[in-house]
Design a protein around this motif. Structure first.
Motif, PDB file in Angstrom:
ATOM      1  N   ALA A  72      52.320  78.931 -15.889  1.00  0.00           N
ATOM      2  CA  ALA A  72      52.348  79.451 -17.253  1.00  0.00           C
ATOM      3  C   ALA A  72      53.855  79.644 -17.341  1.00  0.00           C
ATOM      4  O   ALA A  72      54.542  79.235 -18.671  1.00  0.00           O
ATOM      5  CB  ALA A  72      51.605  80.644 -17.608  1.00  0.00           C
ATOM      6  N   LEU A  73      54.635  80.269 -16.634  1.00  0.00           N
ATOM      7  CA  LEU A  73      56.003  80.473 -16.798  1.00  0.00           C
ATOM      8  C   LEU A  73      56.925  79.361 -16.659  1.00  0.00           C
ATOM      9  O   LEU A  73      57.826  79.144 -17.882  1.00  0.00           O
ATOM     10  CB  LEU A  73      56.467  81.466 -15.743  1.00  0.00           C
ATOM     11  N   LEU A  74      56.406  78.395 -15.833  1.00  0.00           N
ATOM     12  CA  LEU A  74      56.964  77.023 -15.876  1.00  0.00           C
ATOM     13  C   LEU A  74      56.974  76.319 -17.236  1.00  0.00           C
ATOM     14  O   LEU A  74      57.962  75.729 -17.701  1.00  0.00           O
ATOM     15  CB  LEU A  74      56.445  76.171 -14.873  1.00  0.00           C
ATOM     16  N   LYS A  75      55.750  76.416 -17.862  1.00  0.00           N
ATOM     17  CA  LYS A  75      55.623  75.871 -19.014  1.00  0.00           C
ATOM     18  C   LYS A  75      56.339  76.549 -20.246  1.00  0.00           C
ATOM     19  O   LYS A  75      56.953  75.633 -21.017  1.00  0.00           O
ATOM     20  CB  LYS A  75      54.026  76.005 -19.555  1.00  0.00           C
ATOM     21  N   THR A  76      56.537  77.730 -20.224  1.00  0.00           N
ATOM     22  CA  THR A  76      57.280  78.400 -21.249  1.00  0.00           C
ATOM     23  C   THR A  76      58.785  78.120 -21.028  1.00  0.00           C
ATOM     24  O   THR A  76      59.445  77.941 -21.951  1.00  0.00           O
ATOM     25  CB  THR A  76      57.052  80.062 -20.966  1.00  0.00           C
ATOM     26  N   ILE A  77      59.335  78.164 -19.884  1.00  0.00           N
ATOM     27  CA  ILE A  77      60.770  77.538 -19.608  1.00  0.00           C
ATOM     28  C   ILE A  77      61.013  76.094 -20.068  1.00  0.00           C
ATOM     29  O   ILE A  77      61.900  75.908 -20.731  1.00  0.00           O
ATOM     30  CB  ILE A  77      61.095  77.959 -17.982  1.00  0.00           C
ATOM     31  N   ALA A  78      60.159  75.256 -19.691  1.00  0.00           N
ATOM     32  CA  ALA A  78      60.125  74.025 -20.143  1.00  0.00           C
ATOM     33  C   ALA A  78      60.290  73.838 -21.781  1.00  0.00           C
ATOM     34  O   ALA A  78      60.868  73.012 -22.397  1.00  0.00           O
ATOM     35  CB  ALA A  78      59.101  72.989 -19.552  1.00  0.00           C
ATOM     36  N   ARG A  79      59.295  74.466 -22.464  1.00  0.00           N
ATOM     37  CA  ARG A  79      59.297  74.521 -23.793  1.00  0.00           C
ATOM     38  C   ARG A  79      60.631  75.009 -24.479  1.00  0.00           C
ATOM     39  O   ARG A  79      61.163  74.558 -25.416  1.00  0.00           O
ATOM     40  CB  ARG A  79      58.105  75.108 -24.168  1.00  0.00           C
ATOM     41  N   TYR A  80      60.954  76.092 -23.881  1.00  0.00           N
ATOM     42  CA  TYR A  80      62.209  76.899 -24.359  1.00  0.00           C
ATOM     43  C   TYR A  80      63.561  75.911 -24.005  1.00  0.00           C
ATOM     44  O   TYR A  80      64.219  75.611 -24.970  1.00  0.00           O
ATOM     45  CB  TYR A  80      62.542  77.910 -23.580  1.00  0.00           C
ATOM     46  N   LEU A  81      63.458  75.131 -22.905  1.00  0.00           N
ATOM     47  CA  LEU A  81      64.687  74.321 -22.631  1.00  0.00           C
ATOM     48  C   LEU A  81      64.721  73.339 -23.563  1.00  0.00           C
ATOM     49  O   LEU A  81      65.594  72.729 -24.069  1.00  0.00           O
ATOM     50  CB  LEU A  81      64.592  73.864 -21.304  1.00  0.00           C
ATOM     51  N   VAL A  82      63.413  72.402 -23.889  1.00  0.00           N
ATOM     52  CA  VAL A  82      63.385  71.369 -25.028  1.00  0.00           C
ATOM     53  C   VAL A  82      63.780  71.890 -26.291  1.00  0.00           C
ATOM     54  O   VAL A  82      64.363  71.111 -27.047  1.00  0.00           O
ATOM     55  CB  VAL A  82      61.901  70.817 -24.990  1.00  0.00           C
ATOM     56  N   GLY A  83      63.599  73.142 -26.657  1.00  0.00           N
ATOM     57  CA  GLY A  83      63.943  73.641 -27.883  1.00  0.00           C
ATOM     58  C   GLY A  83      65.352  73.995 -28.204  1.00  0.00           C
ATOM     59  O   GLY A  83      65.888  74.317 -29.330  1.00  0.00           O
ATOM     60  N   VAL A  84      66.290  74.135 -27.101  1.00  0.00           N
ATOM     61  CA  VAL A  84      67.549  74.758 -27.143  1.00  0.00           C
ATOM     62  C   VAL A  84      68.534  73.509 -26.609  1.00  0.00           C
ATOM     63  O   VAL A  84      69.553  73.686 -26.198  1.00  0.00           O
ATOM     64  CB  VAL A  84      67.872  75.972 -26.592  1.00  0.00           C
ATOM     65  N   ILE A  85      67.973  72.303 -26.714  1.00  0.00           N
ATOM     66  CA  ILE A  85      68.720  71.221 -26.176  1.00  0.00           C
ATOM     67  C   ILE A  85      70.082  71.346 -26.944  1.00  0.00           C
ATOM     68  O   ILE A  85      70.273  71.091 -27.879  1.00  0.00           O
ATOM     69  CB  ILE A  85      67.917  69.878 -26.109  1.00  0.00           C
ATOM     70  N   GLY A  86      71.302  71.254 -26.143  1.00  0.00           N
ATOM     71  CA  GLY A  86      72.518  71.104 -26.769  1.00  0.00           C
ATOM     72  C   GLY A  86      73.229  72.451 -26.874  1.00  0.00           C
ATOM     73  O   GLY A  86      74.407  72.570 -27.407  1.00  0.00           O
ATOM     74  N   SER A  87      72.447  73.613 -26.623  1.00  0.00           N
ATOM     75  CA  SER A  87      72.828  74.725 -26.772  1.00  0.00           C
ATOM     76  C   SER A  87      73.416  75.168 -25.195  1.00  0.00           C
ATOM     77  O   SER A  87      73.131  74.657 -24.211  1.00  0.00           O
ATOM     78  CB  SER A  87      71.849  75.547 -27.042  1.00  0.00           C
ATOM     79  N   ILE A  88      74.453  76.058 -25.284  1.00  0.00           N
ATOM     80  CA  ILE A  88      74.982  76.583 -23.885  1.00  0.00           C
ATOM     81  C   ILE A  88      73.874  77.730 -23.567  1.00  0.00           C
ATOM     82  O   ILE A  88      73.534  78.315 -24.356  1.00  0.00           O
ATOM     83  CB  ILE A  88      76.286  77.260 -24.359  1.00  0.00           C
ATOM     84  N   LEU A  89      73.211  77.364 -22.101  1.00  0.00           N
ATOM     85  CA  LEU A  89      72.402  78.430 -21.962  1.00  0.00           C
ATOM     86  C   LEU A  89      72.850  79.515 -20.880  1.00  0.00           C
ATOM     87  O   LEU A  89      72.359  80.521 -21.082  1.00  0.00           O
ATOM     88  CB  LEU A  89      71.381  77.523 -21.116  1.00  0.00           C
ATOM     89  N   PHE A  90      74.047  79.100 -20.345  1.00  0.00           N
ATOM     90  CA  PHE A  90      74.561  80.181 -19.545  1.00  0.00           C
ATOM     91  C   PHE A  90      76.236  79.912 -19.550  1.00  0.00           C
ATOM     92  O   PHE A  90      76.423  78.682 -19.348  1.00  0.00           O
ATOM     93  CB  PHE A  90      73.928  80.482 -18.087  1.00  0.00           C
ATOM     94  N   LYS A  91      76.999  80.793 -19.058  1.00  0.00           N
ATOM     95  CA  LYS A  91      78.395  80.355 -18.716  1.00  0.00           C
ATOM     96  C   LYS A  91      78.474  80.913 -17.052  1.00  0.00           C
ATOM     97  O   LYS A  91      78.179  81.926 -16.878  1.00  0.00           O
ATOM     98  CB  LYS A  91      79.390  81.187 -19.517  1.00  0.00           C
TER      99      LYS A  91
END
Length: 128
Positions: A108-127
């Motif tokens: 369930a956490l894997l699905k949540t992370i995958a959906r989040y990453l798809v939703g923020v394509i092109g954004s800086i996730l971490f520095k």
């Protein structure tokens, strides 16, 4: 004799398959449709095609299917579940035999992370 293996299975994409076939295969990569190809296939006007392309992407079958929002959503959800979830689960199951490797225990956490990453394509996730 020609044998065709199709799909996006993580096992087939890995070097493990290439090792098994050792030079007796040709890989043909299938890419999504470009916007121009999408317009040609769907026959939509430019503005309508752009809106649909931005919403559903360039997956060839989506471009030619009997298009309703429900059917498109169901098809894309099926791809998501197959490519993102099931293939990662299958690869994980094969790797669990090799002790000491990190394990995915919360799908369930894997699905949540995958959906989040798809939703923020092109954004800086971490520095770094």
């Amino acid at each position: 004799m020609d044998v065709y293996i199709t799909g996006s299975n993580a096992y087939m994409l890995s070097s493990e398959l290439a090792t098994l076939l050792s030079g007796r295969y040709t890989e043909i990569k299938m890419l999504p449709l470009s916007f121009r190809e999408y317009m040609t296939v769907t026959g939509m006007a430019k503005e309508e095609a752009f809106a649909a392309f931005m919403k559903t992407g360039g997956i060839p079958y989506v471009a030619v299917m009997n298009r309703t929002d429900e059917k498109i959503d169901q098809y894309l959800e099926g791809i998501y579940n197959t490519v993102i979830v099931k293939e990662i689960e299958q690869r994980q199951a094969r790797r669990e035999k090799e002790g000491g490797k990190r394990k995915i225990t919360d799908i369930a956490l894997l699905k949540t992370i995958a959906r989040y990453l798809v939703g923020v394509i092109g954004s800086i996730l971490f520095k770094c």
